[in-house]
Enzyme design. Structure first.
Site, PDB file in Angstrom:
ATOM      1  N   SER A 145       0.879  -1.281   0.026  1.00 14.19           N
ATOM      2  CA  SER A 145       0.050  -0.024  -0.021  1.00 14.19           C
ATOM      3  C   SER A 145       0.917   1.160  -0.064  1.00 14.19           C
ATOM      4  CB  SER A 145      -0.827  -0.164   1.287  1.00 14.19           C
ATOM      5  OG  SER A 145      -1.289   1.444   1.596  1.00 14.19           O
ATOM      6  N   TYR A 158      -1.207  -1.176  10.242  1.00 12.51           N
ATOM      7  CA  TYR A 158      -1.507  -1.426   9.081  1.00 12.51           C
ATOM      8  C   TYR A 158      -0.327  -1.009   8.366  1.00 12.51           C
ATOM      9  CZ  TYR A 158      -3.589  -1.150   4.277  1.00 12.51           C
ATOM     10  OH  TYR A 158      -3.896  -1.512   2.996  1.00 12.51           O
TER      11      TYR A 158
HETATM   12  N1  LIG Z   1      -8.726  -0.554  -0.611  1.00 14.39           N
HETATM   13  C1  LIG Z   1      -7.823   0.483  -0.657  1.00 14.39           C
HETATM   14  O1  LIG Z   1      -7.756   1.622  -0.375  1.00 14.39           O
HETATM   15  C2  LIG Z   1      -6.318  -0.163  -0.360  1.00 14.39           C
HETATM   16  C3  LIG Z   1      -5.387   0.568  -0.903  1.00 14.39           C
HETATM   17  C4  LIG Z   1      -3.894   0.353  -0.785  1.00 14.39           C
HETATM   18  C5  LIG Z   1      -3.842  -1.257  -0.396  1.00 14.39           C
HETATM   19  N2  LIG Z   1      -4.950  -2.053  -0.270  1.00 14.39           N
HETATM   20  C6  LIG Z   1      -4.691  -3.621  -0.176  1.00 14.39           C
HETATM   21  O2  LIG Z   1      -5.122  -4.158  -1.290  1.00 14.39           O
HETATM   22  C7  LIG Z   1      -5.551  -5.392  -0.751  1.00 14.39           C
HETATM   23  C8  LIG Z   1      -7.177  -5.657  -0.975  1.00 14.39           C
HETATM   24  O3  LIG Z   1      -7.720  -4.769  -0.168  1.00 14.39           O
HETATM   25  P1  LIG Z   1      -9.344  -4.551  -0.505  1.00 14.39           P
HETATM   26  O4  LIG Z   1      -9.506  -2.845  -0.382  1.00 14.39           O
HETATM   27  O5  LIG Z   1      -9.725  -4.993  -1.928  1.00 14.39           O
HETATM   28  O6  LIG Z   1      -9.998  -5.327   0.717  1.00 14.39           O
HETATM   29  P2  LIG Z   1     -11.524  -6.148   0.809  1.00 14.39           P
HETATM   30  O7  LIG Z   1     -12.625  -5.794  -0.179  1.00 14.39           O
HETATM   31  O8  LIG Z   1     -11.859  -6.120   2.283  1.00 14.39           O
HETATM   32  O9  LIG Z   1     -10.891  -7.398   0.594  1.00 14.39           O
HETATM   33  C9  LIG Z   1     -10.054  -8.403   1.286  1.00 14.39           C
HETATM   34  C10 LIG Z   1      -9.941  -9.592   0.967  1.00 14.39           C
HETATM   35  O10 LIG Z   1      -9.069 -10.247   2.027  1.00 14.39           O
HETATM   36  C11 LIG Z   1      -9.862 -11.425   2.070  1.00 14.39           C
HETATM   37  N3  LIG Z   1      -9.084 -11.924   3.456  1.00 14.39           N
HETATM   38  C12 LIG Z   1      -9.110 -11.158   4.724  1.00 14.39           C
HETATM   39  N4  LIG Z   1      -8.700 -11.958   5.629  1.00 14.39           N
HETATM   40  C13 LIG Z   1      -8.272 -13.143   5.154  1.00 14.39           C
HETATM   41  C14 LIG Z   1      -7.669 -14.382   5.672  1.00 14.39           C
HETATM   42  N5  LIG Z   1      -7.490 -14.619   6.986  1.00 14.39           N
HETATM   43  N6  LIG Z   1      -7.475 -15.321   4.894  1.00 14.39           N
HETATM   44  C15 LIG Z   1      -7.651 -15.290   3.557  1.00 14.39           C
HETATM   45  N7  LIG Z   1      -8.352 -14.339   2.994  1.00 14.39           N
HETATM   46  C16 LIG Z   1      -8.485 -13.315   3.640  1.00 14.39           C
HETATM   47  C17 LIG Z   1     -11.185 -11.058   2.290  1.00 14.39           C
HETATM   48  O11 LIG Z   1     -12.136 -12.421   2.033  1.00 14.39           O
HETATM   49  P3  LIG Z   1     -12.708 -13.011   3.431  1.00 14.39           P
HETATM   50  O12 LIG Z   1     -12.854 -11.784   4.618  1.00 14.39           O
HETATM   51  O13 LIG Z   1     -13.797 -13.732   3.155  1.00 14.39           O
HETATM   52  O14 LIG Z   1     -11.611 -14.018   4.069  1.00 14.39           O
HETATM   53  C18 LIG Z   1     -11.315 -10.391   1.033  1.00 14.39           C
HETATM   54  O15 LIG Z   1     -11.354 -11.167  -0.118  1.00 14.39           O
HETATM   55  C19 LIG Z   1      -5.238  -5.588   0.968  1.00 14.39           C
HETATM   56  O16 LIG Z   1      -4.056  -6.211   1.090  1.00 14.39           O
HETATM   57  C20 LIG Z   1      -5.228  -4.166   1.307  1.00 14.39           C
HETATM   58  O17 LIG Z   1      -4.521  -3.817   2.407  1.00 14.39           O
HETATM   59  C21 LIG Z   1      -6.139  -1.516  -0.353  1.00 14.39           C
END
Ligand SMILES: NC(=O)c1ccc[n+]([C@@H]2O[C@H](COP(=O)([O-])OP(=O)(O)OC[C@H]3O[C@@H](n4cnc5c(N)ncnc54)[C@H](OP(=O)(O)O)[C@@H]3O)[C@@H](O)[C@H]2O)c1
Length: 262
Positions: A145, A158
């Site tokens: 991130s 985080y």
């Molecule tokens: N959104 C942003 O602004 C942003 C910015 C920078 C980086 N990111 C990064 O991008 C990635 C995706 O983020 P997102 O925003 O798309 O989040 P999201 O919509 O909340 O998706 C998170 C995913 O991770 C899975 N997950 C969580 N805990 C898990 C576990 N213990 N085992 C297996 N799977 C697990 C969740 O599914 P389940 O809960 O069903 O397991 C879900 O599929 C993350 O690493 C986040 O830090 C996001």
């Protein structure tokens, strides 16, 4: 042997965190490029629904696993490869954001963040890098991130986990090169996903999950180390954090409104 970018003819793609947000959009984007994409998360129902609703080119295959269980992760990689062939491309995207307030911190929140973001990614790497090294072929992209670049209020767990992932990817980039395996890191700015729903702070230059998926897919077709976007935001942040700490911390404090006394 120089690492090369993987193609659908090299094997399957594995996207962790494929049940929501960036992972879901990226899986569909990769499938449209002809990949068979194995999507993983804990919620099997969500994965099954996404896989069965997908009707485009390529294929989505649901495989539920909790990344905080390293034995289950090793077994999953073994099962995926036995059923679908070698994992050529792995996007280690699963992650959680838990806000931590310095006034009232929670050890549980720190531990949970490190368990999923850091140790969950390490579990995937332990299953993947020996196999890819032996095959002298493969591509791994770790989703970090822009928060990794420097300090942000309420992100002490985080941000630490995501900064560690950048370092982890850089170490592996160095090591895996001679085995012909490509390692990349992805540093997105704000992306509109369910993970952002509870965050009240300002989110400048936020982009949709579909736009993020297109940027990632395009970066995965290159060999560059860092895939970062939107660059008008991430490059500005990098410039701020390149300043001496006494300047950058003051600037971030002012920009985020944390300069106001409580
Ligand atoms: N959104 C942003 O602004 C942003 C910015 C920078 C980086 N990111 C990064 O991008 C990635 C995706 O983020 P997102 O925003 O798309 O989040 P999201 O919509 O909340 O998706 C998170 C995913 O991770 C899975 N997950 C969580 N805990 C898990 C576990 N213990 N085992 C297996 N799977 C697990 C969740 O599914 P389940 O809960 O069903 O397991 C879900 O599929 C993350 O690493 C986040 O830090 C996001």
């Amino acid at each position: 042997m120089s690492p090369r970018v993987m193609k659908p003819s090299d094997g399957v793609a594995w996207v962790t965190g494929g049940s929501s947000g960036i992972g879901e959009a990226l899986s569909q984007q990769l499938a449209r490029q002809g990949w068979t994409v194995i999507i993983s998360a804990r919620s099997k129902d969500k994965l099954d629904a996404i896989a069965s609703a997908y009707t485009g080119k390529g294929r989505l295959v649901a495989h539920a696993v909790d990344l905080t269980d390293p034995e289950a992760v090793e077994a999953s990689v073994k099962d995926i490869e036995a059923a679908h062939g070698p994992i050529a491309l792995a996007v280690l995207n699963a992650g959680i954001y838990v806000s931590i307030n310095a006034e009232n911190p929670s050890y549980e929140a720190y531990a949970k963040t490190f368990d999923v973001n850091l140790k969950g990614t390490a579990a995937c790497l332990c299953a993947l890098t020996p196999r890819m090294s032996e095959r002298r072929s493969g591509q791994i992209a770790i989703v970090s991130s822009a928060t990794a670049f420097g300090g942000m209020p309420t992100a002490s767990a985080y941000g630490a986990s995501k900064a560690a992932l950048v370092n982890m990817a850089a170490c592996l980039r160095l090591e895996l090169h001679r085995y012909g395996v490509l390692c990349q890191v992805i540093t997105p700015g704000f992306v509109e996903t369910p993970a952002q729903d509870d965050n009240a702070f300002p989110k400048p230059f936020m982009i949709s999950a579909q736009t993020a998926a297109r940027r990632i897919a395009s970066g995965l077709r290159s060999r560059r180390f860092e895939i970062t976007f939107p660059r008008r935001f991430t490059w500005a942040l990098k410039a701020i954090y390149a300043l001496p700490y006494s300047w950058s911390i003051g600037l971030v404090r002012r920009q985020t409104g944390w300069n106001k006394p409580v």
